[in-house]
Design an enzyme around this catalytic site. Sequence first.
Site, PDB file in Angstrom:
ATOM      1  N   ALA A 248       0.834  -1.197   0.000  1.00 32.22           N
ATOM      2  CA  ALA A 248       0.000   0.000   0.000  1.00 32.22           C
ATOM      3  C   ALA A 248       0.869   1.248   0.000  1.00 32.22           C
ATOM      4  O   ALA A 248       1.918   1.291   0.634  1.00 32.22           O
ATOM      5  CB  ALA A 248      -0.931   0.007   1.217  1.00 32.22           C
ATOM      6  N   SER A 249       0.422   2.281  -0.710  1.00 37.13           N
ATOM      7  CA  SER A 249       1.154   3.543  -0.877  1.00 37.13           C
ATOM      8  C   SER A 249       2.511   3.266  -1.525  1.00 37.13           C
ATOM      9  O   SER A 249       2.556   2.707  -2.606  1.00 37.13           O
ATOM     10  CB  SER A 249       1.290   4.274   0.459  1.00 37.13           C
ATOM     11  N   MET A 250       3.601   3.615  -0.870  1.00 39.79           N
ATOM     12  CA  MET A 250       4.903   3.292  -1.455  1.00 39.79           C
ATOM     13  C   MET A 250       5.041   1.780  -1.606  1.00 39.79           C
ATOM     14  O   MET A 250       5.681   1.291  -2.546  1.00 39.79           O
ATOM     15  CB  MET A 250       6.027   3.852  -0.604  1.00 39.79           C
TER      16      MET A 250
END
Length: 436
Positions: A248-250
């Site tokens: 998730a995200s990075m």
Amino acid sequence: MHKLFKNAPFFDFEAIRILGTTCYGGADVAEVFEAVDQIKNNDPETWETAWRIQAERAEKLAAEALEHGDRDAALAGYLRASNYTRASGYMYVSRAESSGEALVQDARALPIAEKVGELFRKAIPLMKGSVHTLGIPYEEYALPGYLYLPPPWRRIPGRKIPILVNSGGADSCQEELFYLNPAAGPGQGYAVVTFDGPGQGIMLRKYGLEMRPDWEAVTGRVIDFLEEYAAENPHLELDLNCIAVSGASMGGYYALRAAADQRVKACVSIDPFYDMWDFGTAHVSPIFIHAWTSGWISGGFVDNLMALLSRLSFQLRWEISVTGTFFGLSSPSQILLHMKKYTLRSTEEEPEGFLSRVICPVLLSGAGKSLYLDVDNHTRQCYDGLVNVAERNKQLWIPESEGQGSLQAKMGAFRLCNQRTYRFLDECFGIMRKSL
């Protein structure tokens, strides 16, 4: 949606991040509200104190439950104690001792990271499924990892155990990752692997190991290790033909890079960025950026300007600290330029972009109300970049309300995120479940 911090969106988001783990035992609602009530807007010291108090209370309750033979309460207490301890150190800011040198971490950061792991490992024997502690060879280090296995009664009948490898992101540790995929996967018959890679968790805090943009090199070694581990432990019945990756995200960016490995048969990328430089400069005037990158404005001028703005914004000061720490850089201008290495864009070497290497099915999500990444410049570009994944094998999920997952990294909606993740993986791996 109701705001826990009305005039501090960064603190509000991070508080929801903690509250969102309640569904899997990482927090208790009243404890979170009690902590929030003690925190001043944008004040890292009251943040640290409030969560430390809750962590100490939860640890004490866990010890009492353990003494009295209350397994469930002990498990819950240690999970909350670990998560609140992580939260207490979240707002620490690294400092630069002199120009050009790497940032020096807050002296409290390493003891906190070690305490988070210590408390979490006290919870592990109390979990329903078996959890193996791993040491994954990486350069001269051993990356710490956990392998969560389904309990026998949750195995998928008639087949080996499919594997999901979860990569953390910019500011998480693998103990926090428990509340995303591992909290739900074993109950669905999946084995889930988490680890702290370079620039993450204890590997950053203890060894200062810096992040790298070519994360496929890291996950490649994780999969190499899993192949050896499965061969040495055939009784575990790990299915090396059904390996998926997630993040998730990075971590979503990392998952997409990991998916280029042909051994990966499915990918779940939650709210990734497409290009980190675009993310880092999104709110800066294009004229200013052009003047800087063309040499009309010096890096020193950018550094001085960022230093001034950081005095006015704790969030900016914290963001520079976090990225500088995991990049091993102290200069804001150098940090921004280093972000250019973290991209999925086309290059001279790869005209179609890195994502052209990915051929496995991909579930890709964006966050309609993200504090950081807009859908058009990141999510949709990632989707369009998957040119060698058939349309039928690409799923796009962009919720627009908080309860449906519109906050970055699906904060506050972990249970829904897991439901969609494992349903997608079931489809990819041909797993058919009977209606209940």
